[in-house]
Design a protein around this motif. Structure first.
Motif, PDB file in Angstrom:
ATOM      1  N   THR A  13      -6.846 -47.800  21.565  1.00 49.92           N
ATOM      2  CA  THR A  13      -7.631 -48.994  21.278  1.00 49.92           C
ATOM      3  C   THR A  13      -6.739 -50.216  21.471  1.00 49.92           C
ATOM      4  O   THR A  13      -5.512 -50.079  21.536  1.00 49.92           O
ATOM      5  CB  THR A  13      -8.151 -48.984  19.819  1.00 49.92           C
ATOM      6  OG1 THR A  13      -7.049 -49.274  18.942  1.00 49.92           O
ATOM      7  CG2 THR A  13      -8.742 -47.642  19.439  1.00 49.92           C
ATOM      8  N   LEU A  18      -5.462 -44.653  17.908  1.00 50.71           N
ATOM      9  CA  LEU A  18      -6.245 -44.340  16.709  1.00 50.71           C
ATOM     10  C   LEU A  18      -6.429 -42.831  16.660  1.00 50.71           C
ATOM     11  O   LEU A  18      -7.143 -42.256  17.490  1.00 50.71           O
ATOM     12  CB  LEU A  18      -7.608 -45.033  16.763  1.00 50.71           C
ATOM     13  CG  LEU A  18      -8.599 -44.626  15.671  1.00 50.71           C
ATOM     14  CD1 LEU A  18      -8.181 -45.252  14.339  1.00 50.71           C
ATOM     15  CD2 LEU A  18     -10.006 -45.039  16.035  1.00 50.71           C
ATOM     16  N   CYS A  42     -15.594 -41.653  10.592  1.00 52.29           N
ATOM     17  CA  CYS A  42     -14.597 -40.611  10.312  1.00 52.29           C
ATOM     18  C   CYS A  42     -14.401 -39.658  11.494  1.00 52.29           C
ATOM     19  O   CYS A  42     -13.449 -38.875  11.505  1.00 52.29           O
ATOM     20  CB  CYS A  42     -14.957 -39.832   9.056  1.00 52.29           C
ATOM     21  SG  CYS A  42     -16.393 -38.772   9.244  1.00 52.29           S
ATOM     22  N   LYS A  44     -17.252 -37.901  13.284  1.00 49.15           N
ATOM     23  CA  LYS A  44     -18.283 -36.872  13.464  1.00 49.15           C
ATOM     24  C   LYS A  44     -18.811 -36.843  14.898  1.00 49.15           C
ATOM     25  O   LYS A  44     -18.901 -35.777  15.517  1.00 49.15           O
ATOM     26  CB  LYS A  44     -19.454 -37.113  12.482  1.00 49.15           C
ATOM     27  CG  LYS A  44     -19.042 -37.190  11.030  1.00 49.15           C
ATOM     28  CD  LYS A  44     -20.219 -37.444  10.108  1.00 49.15           C
ATOM     29  CE  LYS A  44     -20.884 -38.784  10.305  1.00 49.15           C
ATOM     30  NZ  LYS A  44     -20.015 -39.957  10.014  1.00 49.15           N
ATOM     31  N   SER A  45     -19.149 -38.027  15.404  1.00 46.32           N
ATOM     32  CA  SER A  45     -19.683 -38.067  16.778  1.00 46.32           C
ATOM     33  C   SER A  45     -18.623 -37.649  17.782  1.00 46.32           C
ATOM     34  O   SER A  45     -18.917 -36.960  18.766  1.00 46.32           O
ATOM     35  CB  SER A  45     -20.195 -39.472  17.107  1.00 46.32           C
ATOM     36  OG  SER A  45     -21.275 -39.811  16.269  1.00 46.32           O
ATOM     37  N   THR A  46     -17.390 -38.055  17.523  1.00 45.56           N
ATOM     38  CA  THR A  46     -16.288 -37.661  18.407  1.00 45.56           C
ATOM     39  C   THR A  46     -16.181 -36.138  18.470  1.00 45.56           C
ATOM     40  O   THR A  46     -16.036 -35.559  19.549  1.00 45.56           O
ATOM     41  CB  THR A  46     -14.968 -38.268  17.898  1.00 45.56           C
ATOM     42  OG1 THR A  46     -15.084 -39.691  17.896  1.00 45.56           O
ATOM     43  CG2 THR A  46     -13.799 -37.858  18.770  1.00 45.56           C
ATOM     44  N   GLU A  55     -16.249 -35.370  25.932  1.00 45.79           N
ATOM     45  CA  GLU A  55     -14.964 -36.050  25.750  1.00 45.79           C
ATOM     46  C   GLU A  55     -13.890 -34.973  25.829  1.00 45.79           C
ATOM     47  O   GLU A  55     -14.131 -33.825  25.456  1.00 45.79           O
ATOM     48  CB  GLU A  55     -14.883 -36.693  24.358  1.00 45.79           C
ATOM     49  CG  GLU A  55     -15.495 -38.056  24.249  1.00 45.79           C
ATOM     50  CD  GLU A  55     -14.543 -39.176  24.646  1.00 45.79           C
ATOM     51  OE1 GLU A  55     -13.350 -38.896  24.930  1.00 45.79           O
ATOM     52  OE2 GLU A  55     -15.011 -40.318  24.679  1.00 45.79           O
TER      53      GLU A  55
HETATM   54  N1  ADP Z   1     -14.392 -44.429  23.024  1.00 46.75           N
HETATM   55  C1  ADP Z   1     -13.716 -44.851  21.937  1.00 46.75           C
HETATM   56  N2  ADP Z   1     -12.587 -45.594  22.083  1.00 46.75           N
HETATM   57  C2  ADP Z   1     -11.883 -45.996  21.008  1.00 46.75           C
HETATM   58  N3  ADP Z   1     -12.223 -45.705  19.726  1.00 46.75           N
HETATM   59  C3  ADP Z   1     -13.332 -44.977  19.524  1.00 46.75           C
HETATM   60  C4  ADP Z   1     -14.136 -44.525  20.608  1.00 46.75           C
HETATM   61  N4  ADP Z   1     -15.167 -43.814  20.095  1.00 46.75           N
HETATM   62  C5  ADP Z   1     -15.027 -43.853  18.762  1.00 46.75           C
HETATM   63  N5  ADP Z   1     -13.924 -44.538  18.408  1.00 46.75           N
HETATM   64  C6  ADP Z   1     -13.407 -44.734  17.035  1.00 46.75           C
HETATM   65  O1  ADP Z   1     -13.126 -43.447  16.523  1.00 46.75           O
HETATM   66  C7  ADP Z   1     -13.490 -43.351  15.159  1.00 46.75           C
HETATM   67  C8  ADP Z   1     -14.512 -42.232  14.982  1.00 46.75           C
HETATM   68  O2  ADP Z   1     -15.725 -42.632  15.592  1.00 46.75           O
HETATM   69  P1  ADP Z   1     -17.031 -41.718  15.533  1.00 46.75           P
HETATM   70  O3  ADP Z   1     -16.669 -40.359  15.985  1.00 46.75           O
HETATM   71  O4  ADP Z   1     -18.112 -42.416  16.272  1.00 46.75           O
HETATM   72  O5  ADP Z   1     -17.337 -41.695  13.967  1.00 46.75           O
HETATM   73  P2  ADP Z   1     -18.658 -41.235  13.170  1.00 46.75           P
HETATM   74  O6  ADP Z   1     -19.580 -40.589  14.145  1.00 46.75           O
HETATM   75  O7  ADP Z   1     -18.178 -40.320  12.107  1.00 46.75           O
HETATM   76  O8  ADP Z   1     -19.247 -42.481  12.591  1.00 46.75           O
HETATM   77  C9  ADP Z   1     -14.035 -44.731  14.781  1.00 46.75           C
HETATM   78  O9  ADP Z   1     -12.997 -45.440  14.154  1.00 46.75           O
HETATM   79  C10 ADP Z   1     -14.411 -45.339  16.101  1.00 46.75           C
HETATM   80  O10 ADP Z   1     -14.298 -46.750  16.051  1.00 46.75           O
END
Ligand code: ADP
Ligand code: MG
Length: 217
Positions: A13, A18, A42, A44-46, A55
């Motif tokens: 980032t 991160l 936290c 979850k989507s990642t 990803e």
């Molecule tokens: N493509 C990306 N590049 C940089 N940071 C990301 C990206 N996608 C998500 N993040 C960061 O990674 C962390 C986890 O995101 P995410 O998986 O969307 O969380 P959740 O689904 O639990 O809300 C967050 O701090 C988000 O800002």
């Protein structure tokens, strides 16, 4: 059915690296349903994106339906995803130029396992019968969500990944769609990993895990 071992993921980032998780482990049994909970941001989507092969993990292994996901190249992974995974994310990604029937069948056709009888069952159970000739923009949010669910199930996936699948719907519509979704998942025998913020919805699944500080508890 799904085993993830030692998963690491760090995003770059503007503020620097991160780390979302390091050394995360997860097992999902055949036919099991698992709620994934945790605070916003936290990861979850990642995690779902990694499991879907959308990803790339920095390290670790993901075994899905007998296949090591990280050993596949991009093309193989896309093919594998179509055949074995059902994905219901918040962005529905319905194809605007296809009507409901074709949106449902599209992925199953590409995957080469289109089953007309199963498709008709899905259309009937999801109450899409009168909508099959409509296009996504001619549907309500709840109707679009039911199409997205039908599309995910049409391929008879081994594993379904759902990211707050009814999060954008009002509570009553969301409940109706969720009930249908869980019934169909159960009947199809697929394993389910579902992100939800709702304790009540999590209580409908077999098991729940919370992601916190990069660890599952
Ligand atoms: N493509 C990306 N590049 C940089 N940071 C990301 C990206 N996608 C998500 N993040 C960061 O990674 C962390 C986890 O995101 P995410 O998986 O969307 O969380 P959740 O689904 O639990 O809300 C967050 O701090 C988000 O800002
Ligand atoms: Mg999310």
């Amino acid at each position: 059915m799904l085993t993830a071992t030692g998963l690491c993921k760090t995003y770059n980032t503007p503020q620097g690296p991160l780390q979302v998780f390091s050394n995360l482990n997860l097992t999902l049994l055949q036919g099991e349903s698992l709620a994934l909970m945790g605070e916003s941001g936290c990861g979850k989507s990642t995690l779902l994106q990694l499991l879907a092969g959308l990803e790339q993990a920095d390290a670790g292994s993901i075994q899905l339906a007998g296949q090591q996901l990280l050993q596949l190249n991009d093309h193989q992974r896309a093919l594998f995803r179509r055949q074995h995974l059902g994905i219901v994310f918040q962005q529905l990604n319905l194809i605007p130029s296809l009507n409901v029937k074709d949106n449902l069948a599209f992925q199953a056709r590409i995957a080469g396992n289109h089953d007309l009888t199963w498709q008709q069952t899905l259309i009937q159970r999801l109450e899409l019968g009168r909508l099959t000739d409509r296009y996504p923009h001619q549907l309500s949010g709840g109707q679009q969500q039911r199409v997205a669910i039908g599309r995910a199930l049409a391929v008879k996936p081994a594993v379904i990944l759902a990211d707050e699948p009814t999060g954008s719907l009002d509570e009553r519509t969301g409940d109706v769609v969720m009930t249908l979704f869980l019934e169909l998942v159960r009947d199809s025998g697929a394993s389910l990993l579902m992100v939800t913020h709702s304790n009540r919805l999590a209580g409908l699944l077999d098991r729940r895990l919370t992601l916190h500080n990069g660890q599952l508890q």
